[in-house]
Design an enzyme around this catalytic site. Structure first.
Site, PDB file in Angstrom:
ATOM      1  N   HIS A 260      69.354 102.398  -4.973  1.00  0.00           N
ATOM      2  CA  HIS A 260      69.197 101.600  -3.742  1.00  0.00           C
ATOM      3  C   HIS A 260      68.054 100.596  -3.887  1.00  0.00           C
ATOM      4  O   HIS A 260      67.297 100.385  -2.944  1.00  0.00           O
ATOM      5  CB  HIS A 260      68.930 102.517  -2.539  1.00  0.00           C
ATOM      6  CG  HIS A 260      70.166 103.202  -2.031  1.00  0.00           C
ATOM      7  ND1 HIS A 260      71.111 102.582  -1.264  1.00  0.00           N
ATOM      8  CD2 HIS A 260      70.609 104.467  -2.220  1.00  0.00           C
ATOM      9  CE1 HIS A 260      72.085 103.433  -0.976  1.00  0.00           C
ATOM     10  NE2 HIS A 260      71.818 104.592  -1.551  1.00  0.00           N
ATOM     11  N   ASP A 323      68.023 108.840  -2.919  1.00  0.00           N
ATOM     12  CA  ASP A 323      69.430 109.197  -2.720  1.00  0.00           C
ATOM     13  C   ASP A 323      70.365 108.330  -3.557  1.00  0.00           C
ATOM     14  O   ASP A 323      70.031 107.223  -3.968  1.00  0.00           O
ATOM     15  CB  ASP A 323      69.805 109.079  -1.238  1.00  0.00           C
ATOM     16  CG  ASP A 323      69.491 107.709  -0.679  1.00  0.00           C
ATOM     17  OD1 ASP A 323      68.453 107.135  -1.073  1.00  0.00           O
ATOM     18  OD2 ASP A 323      70.273 107.204   0.144  1.00  0.00           O
ATOM     19  N   GLU A 324      71.531 108.892  -3.802  1.00  0.00           N
ATOM     20  CA  GLU A 324      72.690 108.156  -4.301  1.00  0.00           C
ATOM     21  C   GLU A 324      72.424 107.276  -5.535  1.00  0.00           C
ATOM     22  O   GLU A 324      72.562 106.049  -5.484  1.00  0.00           O
ATOM     23  CB  GLU A 324      73.277 107.268  -3.178  1.00  0.00           C
ATOM     24  CG  GLU A 324      73.754 108.083  -1.993  1.00  0.00           C
ATOM     25  CD  GLU A 324      74.387 107.195  -0.917  1.00  0.00           C
ATOM     26  OE1 GLU A 324      75.394 107.646  -0.347  1.00  0.00           O
ATOM     27  OE2 GLU A 324      73.892 106.092  -0.648  1.00  0.00           O
ATOM     28  N   VAL A 325      72.090 107.892  -6.645  1.00  0.00           N
ATOM     29  CA  VAL A 325      72.020 107.165  -7.916  1.00  0.00           C
ATOM     30  C   VAL A 325      73.310 107.453  -8.666  1.00  0.00           C
ATOM     31  O   VAL A 325      73.626 108.612  -8.925  1.00  0.00           O
ATOM     32  CB  VAL A 325      70.812 107.642  -8.753  1.00  0.00           C
ATOM     33  CG1 VAL A 325      70.687 106.801 -10.026  1.00  0.00           C
ATOM     34  CG2 VAL A 325      69.534 107.576  -7.931  1.00  0.00           C
TER      35      VAL A 325
END
Lengths: 699, 699
Positions: A260, A323-325
């Site tokens: 992100h 978050d969210e890699v």
């Protein structure tokens, strides 16, 4: 002249005088207090304290400029609610209508878990607010303001004794200022709203793929290349922090990494794991770019950056995202692969753990405590780290069992378009958390509503936050057994009106958006569009993206019907409630039947004006499938209601056909990314009208 | 899943597909452009210029920071109107969608009569705005913004060639910030509104009996003792002046003297003719205190004061008020009487003339030109003095004949609650002015709408100024033959919507005021109050004071129904128009009859919910006489409409009785200081239904 006229017409006036004096004008005792969140303990007294132009406020005990400002804000708000011109100067303490006694100041930098309790005693002759600290005073002043209401005898506050304190110490609202930039005025008016409902943490999501939103003096390319010029200067950040402190609200900044983070790389591609070049992301979703966790230079940079930002943001907690890699850049980078082999890092999860560990050490080095999303919780992470759970209550409970403190956000994603009732039903102590030991439960600090901003901008963001966040705030503040949904809606709607006086635009935006879509159209067409907008809701969860015909970006205008509808249609909710009440009366309540018929008739005929308007406006035309579906659905329900009234049962095949039609209409509405929230109620009427249905058997 | 569903339901979708594609979607050419004020010359072209996210603006010719800011403001407004995210940077001039060419800057301090003309050429491929000076550019940018509208093909601007310049050089709005203080934000958003409709003089009424509203550094007791702390600092004044200059608006300050000056005396009683002590006046009206025109100290003080204020306010014109001195303090002061005898001053009119003459000399000494109300025009006053006429067009014409320049305000008193049409009908060149010579006519500089603030505050002031002032602005700007009232209302209503994007609250305030009166009531009751508020108007002219049961003061809360109603009810105006159209059809237009019946039925049944609400709210209860009267009046009209439909003529005695009743209902509404604007239309229906009435004979 008026006098003569009156004399000439004396007999006429006598005839109609009953209109003016014929109705009894006595007060109706309200059945519940319009306080939200509900206090821990409320005891009603007798009578009420009149509020008029003589109202005064005085402070006793501890006293400082912050309290003065709070008093000033209180008087301004009381003026707005009542219109009375109130004395600015604090009155004589002995004679004050409201005497506020604060024992001590709260901490110079607001801390997690500080005392926020207060007691408020209101009698017919005066009011006393007592609090151990300034924070409690701030909370109590808001309760008092909520109690002010118009009565047959003017404005007053009912006699009541309240002892109040919060259930959870971390009661937050996150605003994503990265995907759509939120100007300072938006942040401030939402801090005002937070104060009103006793939230105490503003989580400021300041960086993401789509924008880096805070001035860095050490690394000015972060904001200059990463923000399109839309960022907060450090002076503005300090202004917001001071504004929040005045309102008893902590400001927790979030800089999301290692994923992100595309916007960082626009100015600092050397931080990334790919070869670049990078530019600010305009689309939504999870993207490949991620920081390079293998280079020392990354940590050197982050050390300086975190050093700068931890000085700018005084709060003890510092959110590093995490978050969210998706790991694609890591997979594609040979040097990173080499590094992993050399250090025995087996996969990307471990690589991210390595990164998180090092960043977390930097945060600690700068004297702060780390907060991160679920993903930061990996074996070996120190117990001081606070987990913010987007995954859910079970994940949070597991963390608590492991010794980690956490806050719940799953269930409070206000960008998903859920009803207030659905958020309200989520409890940080729900699910697996209910079975935790008392010590483990202590680790669940509270929760946060999260306003992700893919589909909101400064124009409609208030309407996505409010009033539903008031219900979430109640979940975080009030005793666990505060679960009466009807009461919640009544009080939330009252609070919603009140929030308008703070400058929030969650109600007024809609009329303007409708006007933009309608243009200078005949008034009945504009009104029809308003009826449509007020009857529908946006599709829920993440289906807006799934249903889009064109991929939405940060440059997509948010001017469509789906942007103008509320996440929760109050008209549909009210209608659905009335259907339930009508069915509960075994379809005998004729007044309810008439009310339902009036609403259904309006909805059923509404489409024809919307279709006419669609010939003037492309923005309206886009929503015509939903408009047609909505009116057709209402027409089916109207026919069912007529059958119920005529005692003419709906044959099974027709019933099935109509329910299928309702489902088809719902799908048709989805074409405009809209949903028909009254559909379930329509179906109930059809089922009740069916052979052997609730109403055909009752008749 | 959606796909499968569609397949399963294909036949169903075919059945209802006509809803989506059955209606022709072609564009309707608008019959008129929604520009207000109407330009001097408009020629329609073919096609339209599409407005989308690729829109760019570029400047050529003269260029400075003020134009950059104007461009920025233009793009912000265009973004608000369309939702498109537009490039901030000025585009390449050659490729710009709108190329703005300005020949020269306007004067460093805006002057009366400066060039404001512009030409605007819009084709399907691009637009060009050309103006001799920056002022013309500002005007043309506003015209362009007004032309933007939603169409079946998205947002666009119609192809058009406009050559435009103002009719009068002085086009003003006066705001009285003394009687009720108007915060900076109110002033600024109204300056935005002024720019939108091409007004160019903000007349700032800064002192009166009820408040002295500007910081004086020479005489700080003026504002400290004379304002309750509600005043503009000199920095704020400079901010407003810069803000106005950016918008092509002059700022003319008014300090009213020798009367209307009680607030001066709170800090400086030595200026007064009485013995004091003085305090800020809280009531409304004409009061005794007046400056002592016989003491040299008065002029010494005023010399210094005018010196300070003429430096602060750069405009060439300086308004000294001069209205409404009742002379009582002068009569009662023996020293003043002695002075008059000694100097051969025969009466108070002459004494005021003496004062005006000396103050006017001070203004000239400080390099400025004096403006004053009618009263300053006395024999011997220099021809440079500009007369602002509150007395009327004849008085203004007489002044022009005598060689004085003047501006008209009589007829533009927007505090009196007149309709837009009534203001629109007033022309500065009307009455005796029509017979002036061309040279004399040149002396009539224009006019000013005046927002006196006895009964407005920051909450409802916008609604008293807008949208009616847009119609007045058209009177000042557009050619004299621009007099089509229907067109004016259509365009004014379109402009009214647009003004909301500037942050004006003239429409949104009402819902909030209704909510305050209603409290958390059942929605149908709140809606009924809204219907009432939207159907009625405040009593006109000065009858509000005459009808008040309790003397209103500056501390009286402005939270009543009379404060929430608009000066002109759009619902009633529309209804009245429709009655005229129905009668013009010889009562044969059944669609109109149905529309009238629906509106009348709503109004007729409205009172019952308002009465229920009145039992919860003292503020609503106070308006119940008007509510009852309104519903009863509508009921009479509804009955008349039914008779017309049934061909059942209304007997003469009944007709007379009903018209008497309408009059009585109107009187009853006055008890709440309200009027029933549809009354004339109700009466028309009753008369048409009468024996031999328009509709009974037609049937």
């Amino acid at each position: 002249m008026t006098g003569n006229f009156l004399k000439r017409n004396a007999s006429f006036f006598m005839l109609m005088s009953f209109l003016m004096i014929g109705l009894p004008m006595h007060a109706q005792a309200p059945t519940e207090l319009n306080i939200m969140p509900l206090p821990a303990k409320v005891q009603r007294g007798t009578g009420a304290l009149k509020i008029d132009a003589n109202f005064t406020l005085a402070f006793a005990g501890f006293h400082d400029a912050r309290l003065d400002r709070a008093g000033q804000r209180f008087l301004t708000q009381l003026h707005r609610e009542t219109g009375f011109v109130l004395a600015n100067a604090a009155g004589d303490a002995g004679k004050a209508t409201l005497l506020v006694t604060t024992d001590h100041d709260s901490k110079p930098i607001q801390e997690l878990g500080e005392e926020e309790s207060y007691t408020l005693e209101i009698t017919a002759t005066g009011a006393k607010l007592n609090a151990p600290t300034t924070l409690g005073t701030l909370r109590g002043l808001q309760t008092f303001l909520q109690l002010v209401s118009i009565t047959p005898d003017g404005f007053s506050v009912p006699a009541v004794t309240i002892q109040d304190q919060p259930r959870f110490p971390w009661r937050g609202l996150m605003i994503d200022a990265s995907r759509h930039f939120m100007p300072l005025a938006v942040i401030k008016r939402n801090l005002d709203g937070m104060e009103a409902v006793k939230l105490n943490v503003f989580h400021w999501h300041l960086s993401d793929n789509q924008g880096f939103r805070v001035e860095s003096r050490k690394f000015p390319k972060l904001h200059s290349a990463g923000s399109d010029g839309l960022f907060y200067t450090q002076d503005e950040v300090r202004d917001v922090i001071a504004y929040a402190r005045d309102r008893g609200i902590r400001v927790v900044p979030e800089f999301d990494m290692p994923g992100h983070s595309t916007a960082w790389f626009a100015g600092h591609p050397e931080l990334a794991s790919g070869s670049g070049p990078y530019q600010i992301e305009r689309k939504w979703g999870v993207f490949d770019p991620a920081m390079d966790p293998t280079k020392d230079a990354t940590y050197k940079f982050l050390n300086e950056f975190i050093g700068e930002m931890t000085k700018l943001f005084p709060d003890q907690y510092f959110h590093i995202g995490g978050d969210e890699v998706n790991g694609k850049e890591w997979d594609a980078n040979p040097k990173i692969q080499e590094f992993m082999k050399a250090h025995g890092i087996k996969n990307n999860v471990e690589l991210q753990a390595y990164f998180s560990q090092r960043v977390q050490e930097l945060v600690v080095k700068h004297g702060k405590t780390t907060v991160g999303w679920d993903e930061v919780l990996i074996p070996g992470v120190p117990k001081t780290v606070v987990i913010q759970s987007w995954r859910g209550a079970d994940s949070l409970a597991a963390a608590a069992k492991d010794g980690y403190r956490g806050i719940l956000s799953n269930g409070y994603y206000i960008d998903l378009g859920w009803s207030a009732a659905r958020h309200y039903a989520v409890d940080p102590m729900g699910g697996a958390a209910a079975n935790l030991s008392p010590e483990e439960k202590q680790r669940i600090l509270g929760g946060e509503a999260t306003m992700w901003s893919e589909f909101v901008n400064s124009e409609n963001v208030d309407s996505r936050i409010w009033p539903r966040t008031a219900a979430i705030a109640e979940r975080f503040w009030s005793p666990q057994n505060t679960t009466d949904v009807d009461s919640m809606y009544r009080r939330m709607n009252a609070e919603s009106e009140r929030l308008e006086w703070l400058g929030l635009t969650h109600r007024t935006y809609q009329r303007q958006m409708v006007q933009r879509m309608a243009g200078p159209a005949p008034v009945e067409q504009t009104d029809a569009l308003l009826v449509l907008v007020r009857g529908l809701e946006p599709v829920k969860d993440y289906s807006r993206e799934a249903l889009a015909t064109e991929e939405p970006t940060s440059r997509t205008p948010l001017v469509r019907v789906v942007d103008a509808v509320n996440p929760e249609s109050e008209a549909s909710r009210r209608f659905s409630d009335e259907v339930d009440q009508f069915l509960a009366s075994s379809c005998k309540d004729q007044a309810k039947a008439a009310a339902l018929r009036a609403q259904l008739a309006q909805w059923a005929r509404n489409d024809s004006d919307v279709q006419a308007l669609a010939q003037r406006s492309s923005l309206v035309r886009e929503a015509t499938p939903a408009s047609a579906a909505f009116s057709q659905s209402a027409e089916l329900a109207l026919t069912a209601l007529d059958r119920i009234n005529q005692g003419l049962p709906l044959p099974d095949d027709l019933k099935k056909q109509q329910i299928d039609a309702l489902n088809a209409f719902e799908q048709q509405a989805h074409k405009s990314q809209l949903t028909i929230p009254a559909r379930a109620a329509f179906q109930k009427l059809i089922e009740a009208a069916g052979n052997g249905g609730a109403c055909t058997t009752a008749k």
